[in-house]
Design an enzyme around this catalytic site. Structure first.
Site, PDB file in Angstrom:
ATOM      1  N   TRP A 316       0.760  -1.027   0.019  1.00  0.00           N
ATOM      2  CA  TRP A 316      -0.020  -0.135  -0.029  1.00  0.00           C
ATOM      3  C   TRP A 316       0.886   1.351  -0.098  1.00  0.00           C
ATOM      4  CZ3 TRP A 316      -0.372  -4.146   3.322  1.00  0.00           C
ATOM      5  CH2 TRP A 316      -1.487  -5.112   3.156  1.00  0.00           C
ATOM      6  N   ASP A 317       2.151   1.501  -0.189  1.00  0.00           N
ATOM      7  CA  ASP A 317       3.197   2.238   0.030  1.00  0.00           C
ATOM      8  C   ASP A 317       2.845   3.203   1.328  1.00  0.00           C
ATOM      9  OD1 ASP A 317       4.971   4.085  -0.708  1.00  0.00           O
ATOM     10  OD2 ASP A 317       3.651   5.429  -1.984  1.00  0.00           O
ATOM     11  N   TYR A 318       2.864   2.301   2.323  1.00  0.00           N
ATOM     12  CA  TYR A 318       2.619   3.027   3.560  1.00  0.00           C
ATOM     13  C   TYR A 318       4.080   3.071   4.379  1.00  0.00           C
ATOM     14  CZ  TYR A 318      -2.512   3.081   3.601  1.00  0.00           C
ATOM     15  OH  TYR A 318      -3.650   3.513   3.315  1.00  0.00           O
ATOM     16  N   ARG A 499      -1.904   5.207 -10.192  1.00  0.00           N
ATOM     17  CA  ARG A 499      -2.429   5.652  -8.868  1.00  0.00           C
ATOM     18  C   ARG A 499      -3.073   7.013  -9.098  1.00  0.00           C
ATOM     19  NH1 ARG A 499       2.069   6.001  -3.960  1.00  0.00           N
ATOM     20  NH2 ARG A 499       3.242   6.211  -6.011  1.00  0.00           N
TER      21      ARG A 499
END
Length: 637
Positions: A316-318, A499
């Site tokens: 999630w690109d967290y 995105r």
């Protein structure tokens, strides 16, 4: 609206701290985060709740970039926080021009330009968040390079400059500079850069890196590198993925946000990011080693002391996006040296600084499953039991926002058409809602911590990303069809990605406001004390702030807190620096800036006068007004 006031006893502590600081040594700001642990707290109290409304501009300084760089500023973010050390203010421009200023007037003492190439396209815009000052204990005061300023550049060089003159230190590397990412192979020129300041501890200077997202499955190494602070000789490196296992094929997991240090314990604390590619992890089975973690290393050797992972097997690109904050926390009557870490998910983890174990308990909760073909998701993710998440993470089509029925319906259709099961819904070919979006929750601005109150102040953003996995056979056509969106190949993986922000036809976020907030959290019990909207739409759409009163805006930059009972913050997408009352969250003052203030301010006392300083230069990702000024505010003399 405020949720709860800080108790009267806490208010008394603020007043007592203000009285005490008036008789103590003049507070400075010697590190990027105020102190080596990044608390962003100042004992200065000359400016306080009673007089902050009288703040006026005191001086300003132009880096000259507006005239020099022109169109290149569209790809720049002026995020610097100046430092005050050795009697001078030190700062850098987005293009790594370094300056020393007189603290009373803002007059330039010296300047240094490393002459980076302004034509490259870097993953996170041209950016320099700060410089680092160090005193060499082996050199006589006043000797050349006895005091040094270290600067890591966008083009991955590490400079040691004489703090008195700005000249490169001849004995450091080759004429004052070393390769800050030695042996690293790049996928393209500009695919890696350094945006955050290095740290120095016990004669070792340590740098991280920022690496382009979603370009390759096996990306550039995200190793952290350490060098001798006197000679520039390599000392050690640490790769967060080194222990992930032989079946893991990935890169990145780099440290792009600022680090912090504990000199007494000899530890450096790293906020590590996600491994490559961001949204599909079949080639990296397991929990990705020490990616997405707070990592404590022994600074002398680079050996691991402990690590705590905030997201397992991140798709999630967290990233861990902010400096770990070192403070002493009293939770439910137990006082412990702590590391406080905020995240993009709007969570705050409070960890024991000695062991990495949670001080405020953390539980593993089941999360959505059913990832893309070949994906092996973690069945659970860690959640602290307190405080409650500071950013919303669930939205239904019926919740869609719009100022007209047509706008609301357009947003509702976008939400309805995507996979949407709440936080940690896996990316998918049909498109998945990521809420909070990959900009936060919280981001690189981090937190401010008041040590007298055990209260954390943190700003958050709220927006929605939709991430779509694109099968390899369809990638070229999809990229051609969406030239204005982020469509990246993730070469080597079976999927590329798209995105996009979910916005209405008029460009407003599809989720309901507030889109930016400032919160206060009492760590004695982990309770949220108050929340207030942060920012207005005045400079995004003039006149709309009346219609969208209380909306807040997404924001970049962080808060500081002072013994005068004030929280100062810019960050929002209007051109203001604001002061809030720490006890209540009430906005007491705002100062107009010449450009966007997407930076963390700082404060100091010099010759008996307190100044509050912020970079006003705008931000490529916020599309705020561009400029090149450092602005100082003070009470009238």
């Amino acid at each position: 609206m405020t949720q709860r006031l800080i108790p009267l006893a806490a208010a008394a502590l603020i007043a007592a701290a203000a009285m005490t600081s008036a008789h103590s040594e003049a507070p400075g700001w010697a590190h990027y985060g105020g102190d080596a642990g990044g608390t962003r707290y100042s004992g200065a109290a000359q400016i306080n709740v009673g007089n902050v409304s009288r703040l006026k501009p005191a001086w300003s300084f132009s880096t000259g970039e507006l005239a020099l760089r022109g169109a290149a500023l569209k790809r720049a973010a002026f995020e610097v926080t100046p430092i005050l050390a050795g009697g001078r203010l030190y700062l850098c421009s987005p293009f790594n021009a370094a300056f020393a200023l007189d603290p009373a007037t803002g007059r330039k003492v010296w300047g240094f330009d490393p002459k980076i190439d302004p034509s490259l396209h870097y993953p996170n815009s041209y950016n320099c968040r700060g410089l680092t000052w160090w005193r060499d204990p082996a050199r006589a005061p006043g000797a050349p390079c006895a005091e040094r300023v270290f600067m890591a550049t966008n083009d991955r060089r590490l400079f040691a400059l004489d703090a008195a003159t700005g000249r490169p230190c001849a004995g450091f590397g080759q004429a004052g500079v070393v390769d800050a990412m030695p042996g690293v192979s790049l996928s393209r020129p500009g695919s890696a850069q350094i945006t955050s300041p290095p740290v120095v501890i016990a004669g070792v200077v340590i740098t991280g890196s920022s690496i382009d997202d979603n370009q390759r499955e096996v990306e550039t190494s995200g190793a952290v590198h350490a060098f001798d602070a006197v000679t520039g000789a390599p000392r050690w490196s640490f790769d967060p993925l080194a222990g992930a296992g032989p079946k893991v094929h990935a890169g990145a997991a780099n440290v792009w946000a600022p680090m912090s240090i504990d000199e007494a314990r000899g530890l450096v604390f790293l906020p590590t990011s996600s491994p490559s590619p961001d949204f599909y992890g079949a080639a990296r089975p397991g929990n990705d080693g020490h990616a997405n973690s707070v990592v404590a290393l022994h600074a002398a050797t680079g050996q691991l002391a402990w690590a705590f992972q905030t997201t397992h097997h991140d798709v999630w690109d967290y990233d861990v996006p902010a400096q770990p904050t070192l403070a002493t926390v009293t939770y439910q009557g137990r006082t412990v040296p702590a590391v406080i870490q905020t995240t993009k998910q709007g969570l705050i983890f409070t960890l024991d600084r000695e062991t990495g174990q949670p001080i405020i308990p953390v539980v593993e909760r089941p999360v959505p499953q059913g990832g893309a073909i070949g994906e092996q998701l973690s069945p659970t993710q860690p959640f602290p039991i307190a405080p409650a998440p500071l950013a919303p993470s669930r939205i239904k089509a019926a919740d869609a926002f719009g100022i007209t029925p047509w706008e609301r319906q357009a947003c509702a259709d976008q939400i309805k058409g995507a996979r949407n099961e709440g936080l940690y819904t896996p990316p998918s070919p049909e498109g998945t809602i990521l809420y909070p979006f990959t900009g936060g929750g919280s981001n690189w601005g981090g937190i401010a911590f008041d040590p007298g109150l055990d209260v954390v102040f943190v700003n958050t953003s709220s927006a929605i990303h939709k991430v779509t996995l694109i099968p390899r056979a369809d990638f070229a056509a999809e990229r051609a069809a969406h030239p204005d969106l982020e469509v990246s190949p993730a070469a080597g993986a079976p999927f590329g990605m798209k995105r996009e922000l979910l916005r209405s036809p008029l460009g407003l976020p599809c989720n309901p406001p507030p889109w930016g907030e400032l919160s206060a959290v009492d760590l004695h019990e982990g309770k949220v004390l108050w929340k207030v909207p942060l920012g207005t739409t005045r400079d995004l759409a003039p006149g709309s702030q009346l219609l969208l009163r209380g909306s807040g805006t997404p924001n970049f930059g962080g808060p500081i807190v002072t013994a005068g009972g004030l929280v100062f913050i810019g960050a929002a997408m209007d051109d203001y620096l604001r002061a809030f009352e720490a006890r209540t969250g009430r906005e007491l003052w705002k100062g107009r800036l010449p450009a966007g203030g997407q930076a963390t301010p700082m404060t100091y006392v010099w010759q008996g006068r307190q100044y509050v300083v912020i970079a006003a230069g705008g931000h490529a990702k916020s599309e705020t007004k561009r400029g090149d000024q450092i602005v100082a505010f003070a009470l009238p003399q």
